[in-house]
Design a protein around this motif. Structure first.
Motif, PDB file in Angstrom:
ATOM      1  N   ASP A   1       4.024   0.793  -2.337  1.00  0.00           N
ATOM      2  CA  ASP A   1       4.403  -0.589  -2.646  1.00  0.00           C
ATOM      3  C   ASP A   1       3.538  -1.069  -3.811  1.00  0.00           C
ATOM      4  O   ASP A   1       2.670  -0.343  -4.305  1.00  0.00           O
ATOM      5  CB  ASP A   1       4.209  -1.476  -1.415  1.00  0.00           C
ATOM      6  N   ILE A   2       3.784  -2.294  -4.249  1.00  0.00           N
ATOM      7  CA  ILE A   2       2.966  -2.951  -5.269  1.00  0.00           C
ATOM      8  C   ILE A   2       2.174  -4.057  -4.594  1.00  0.00           C
ATOM      9  O   ILE A   2       2.744  -4.905  -3.893  1.00  0.00           O
ATOM     10  CB  ILE A   2       3.841  -3.546  -6.392  1.00  0.00           C
ATOM     11  N   TRP A   3       0.847  -4.054  -4.780  1.00  0.00           N
ATOM     12  CA  TRP A   3      -0.021  -5.091  -4.209  1.00  0.00           C
ATOM     13  C   TRP A   3      -0.973  -5.568  -5.294  1.00  0.00           C
ATOM     14  O   TRP A   3      -1.642  -4.763  -5.944  1.00  0.00           O
ATOM     15  CB  TRP A   3      -0.805  -4.529  -3.023  1.00  0.00           C
ATOM     16  N   ALA A   4      -1.012  -6.870  -5.521  1.00  0.00           N
ATOM     17  CA  ALA A   4      -1.858  -7.476  -6.567  1.00  0.00           C
ATOM     18  C   ALA A   4      -1.593  -6.827  -7.925  1.00  0.00           C
ATOM     19  O   ALA A   4      -2.498  -6.649  -8.736  1.00  0.00           O
ATOM     20  CB  ALA A   4      -3.332  -7.358  -6.199  1.00  0.00           C
TER      21      ALA A   4
ATOM     22  N   VAL B   1       0.136   0.933  -4.604  1.00  0.00           N
ATOM     23  CA  VAL B   1      -0.632   1.392  -3.451  1.00  0.00           C
ATOM     24  C   VAL B   1       0.228   2.371  -2.663  1.00  0.00           C
ATOM     25  O   VAL B   1       1.460   2.295  -2.679  1.00  0.00           O
ATOM     26  CB  VAL B   1      -1.076   0.227  -2.529  1.00  0.00           C
ATOM     27  N   GLN B   2      -0.439   3.307  -1.996  1.00  0.00           N
ATOM     28  CA  GLN B   2       0.258   4.303  -1.190  1.00  0.00           C
ATOM     29  C   GLN B   2      -0.153   4.173   0.270  1.00  0.00           C
ATOM     30  O   GLN B   2      -1.326   3.934   0.567  1.00  0.00           O
ATOM     31  CB  GLN B   2      -0.094   5.715  -1.655  1.00  0.00           C
ATOM     32  N   VAL B   3       0.807   4.320   1.149  1.00  0.00           N
ATOM     33  CA  VAL B   3       0.528   4.348   2.575  1.00  0.00           C
ATOM     34  C   VAL B   3       0.399   5.804   2.993  1.00  0.00           C
ATOM     35  O   VAL B   3       1.359   6.575   2.900  1.00  0.00           O
ATOM     36  CB  VAL B   3       1.644   3.652   3.376  1.00  0.00           C
ATOM     37  N   LEU B   4      -0.810   6.182   3.427  1.00  0.00           N
ATOM     38  CA  LEU B   4      -1.082   7.547   3.841  1.00  0.00           C
ATOM     39  C   LEU B   4      -1.011   7.636   5.359  1.00  0.00           C
ATOM     40  O   LEU B   4      -0.889   6.632   6.051  1.00  0.00           O
ATOM     41  CB  LEU B   4      -2.460   7.982   3.341  1.00  0.00           C
ATOM     42  N   GLY B   5      -1.128   8.836   5.881  1.00  0.00           N
ATOM     43  CA  GLY B   5      -1.125   8.991   7.324  1.00  0.00           C
ATOM     44  C   GLY B   5      -2.339   8.373   7.984  1.00  0.00           C
ATOM     45  O   GLY B   5      -2.308   7.981   9.151  1.00  0.00           O
TER      46      GLY B   5
ATOM     47  N   SER C   1      -4.134   3.801   0.206  1.00  0.00           N
ATOM     48  CA  SER C   1      -4.865   4.177  -1.002  1.00  0.00           C
ATOM     49  C   SER C   1      -4.439   3.261  -2.139  1.00  0.00           C
ATOM     50  O   SER C   1      -3.248   3.109  -2.416  1.00  0.00           O
ATOM     51  CB  SER C   1      -4.580   5.633  -1.366  1.00  0.00           C
ATOM     52  N   GLU C   2      -5.424   2.640  -2.795  1.00  0.00           N
ATOM     53  CA  GLU C   2      -5.155   1.699  -3.879  1.00  0.00           C
ATOM     54  C   GLU C   2      -5.513   2.333  -5.219  1.00  0.00           C
ATOM     55  O   GLU C   2      -6.532   2.995  -5.350  1.00  0.00           O
ATOM     56  CB  GLU C   2      -5.984   0.424  -3.681  1.00  0.00           C
ATOM     57  N   GLU C   3      -4.676   2.127  -6.220  1.00  0.00           N
ATOM     58  CA  GLU C   3      -4.932   2.682  -7.545  1.00  0.00           C
ATOM     59  C   GLU C   3      -6.029   1.897  -8.249  1.00  0.00           C
ATOM     60  O   GLU C   3      -6.071   0.671  -8.187  1.00  0.00           O
ATOM     61  CB  GLU C   3      -3.649   2.657  -8.383  1.00  0.00           C
TER      62      GLU C   3
ATOM     63  N   ALA D   1       8.674   3.740 -13.312  1.00  0.00           N
ATOM     64  CA  ALA D   1       9.310   3.901 -12.003  1.00  0.00           C
ATOM     65  C   ALA D   1       8.684   5.141 -11.380  1.00  0.00           C
ATOM     66  O   ALA D   1       8.623   6.197 -12.011  1.00  0.00           O
ATOM     67  CB  ALA D   1      10.815   4.081 -12.149  1.00  0.00           C
ATOM     68  N   ARG D   2       8.190   5.010 -10.143  1.00  0.00           N
ATOM     69  CA  ARG D   2       7.509   6.120  -9.473  1.00  0.00           C
ATOM     70  C   ARG D   2       8.273   6.513  -8.217  1.00  0.00           C
ATOM     71  O   ARG D   2       8.651   5.661  -7.412  1.00  0.00           O
ATOM     72  CB  ARG D   2       6.072   5.740  -9.120  1.00  0.00           C
TER      73      ARG D   2
END
Length: 204
Positions: free
Chosen positions: A61-64, A68-72, A76-78, A30-31
């Protein structure tokens, strides 16, 4: 059907506000992303906390299957192959709790600490040691592992030795990639009878 308090490990972040939270089934985590740029990570299998810094985001959110993070300025995808944050390299740091050798105030002698892991890429292995709940006293050791080493196993000979508690801080420096995997730390300890000896200024 009982609740238990799990937040003790991240109480120092209580003043930060959570802007987004996700559950990663892939990593069993959990993040919680905060407005101070930290990401507090709870592994619900092992019941342990860790933190990522430099994670400033407005949502996540989680994608595939990957976080992933929503930046300004974008998303950004891990990645599991790139070990930097937008080109910036961050050290992995492991800090143990205070390890009591023989009860709360009993004491013993600790001779060595052996680090076990796996070599991944060029780096220096830094080990800091503190004793007796004293944050100011530090012993520091530097090891430069080599790819040619058949085992990632290094022994640190401690200097102070006699103590009631010990704490280790382990991190990689000068790394160019994934650097290492840490598996275990093994301590060579001898226990003694009685409580920790105190200086005359603490006896009345």
């Amino acid at each position: 059907m009982q609740v238990s308090y799990i937040g003790a490990g991240v109480e120092e972040y209580n003043q930060e506000g959570v802007v987004s939270a996700i559950i990663s089934d892939k990593y069993n985590e959990a993040r919680f992303y905060t407005n101070a740029g930290n990401c507090l990570v709870y592994n619900y299998i092992f019941g342990t906390w860790s933190s990522f810094n430099g994670q400033t985001s407005i949502s996540a959110d989680i994608w595939a299957g990957r976080p992933v993070q929503v930046l300004g300025s974008g998303v950004s995808e891990e990645s599991e192959t790139v070990f930097s944050d937008n080109g910036s390299v961050y050290s992995m740091k492991v800090k143990t709790p205070w390890l009591k050798l023989n009860g709360l105030q009993d004491f013993g002698r600790i001779w060595t600490a052996t680090i076990l892991g796996k070599y991944k890429s060029v780096h220096d292995l830094i080990v800091k040691v503190r004793y007796d709940y004293d944050e100011s006293y530090i012993e520091e050791f530097t090891v430069t592992p080599q790819l040619a080493d058949t085992q990632y196993q290094y022994r640190i000979n401690l200097k102070k030795q006699l103590c009631e508690s010990v704490q280790f801080e382990i991190y990689d420096a000068s790394q160019t990639g994934e650097s290492m995997e840490l598996s275990a730390i093994t301590l060579e300890v001898g226990l003694r009878k009685g409580s920790m000896k105190l200086g005359m200024n603490r006896k009345y």
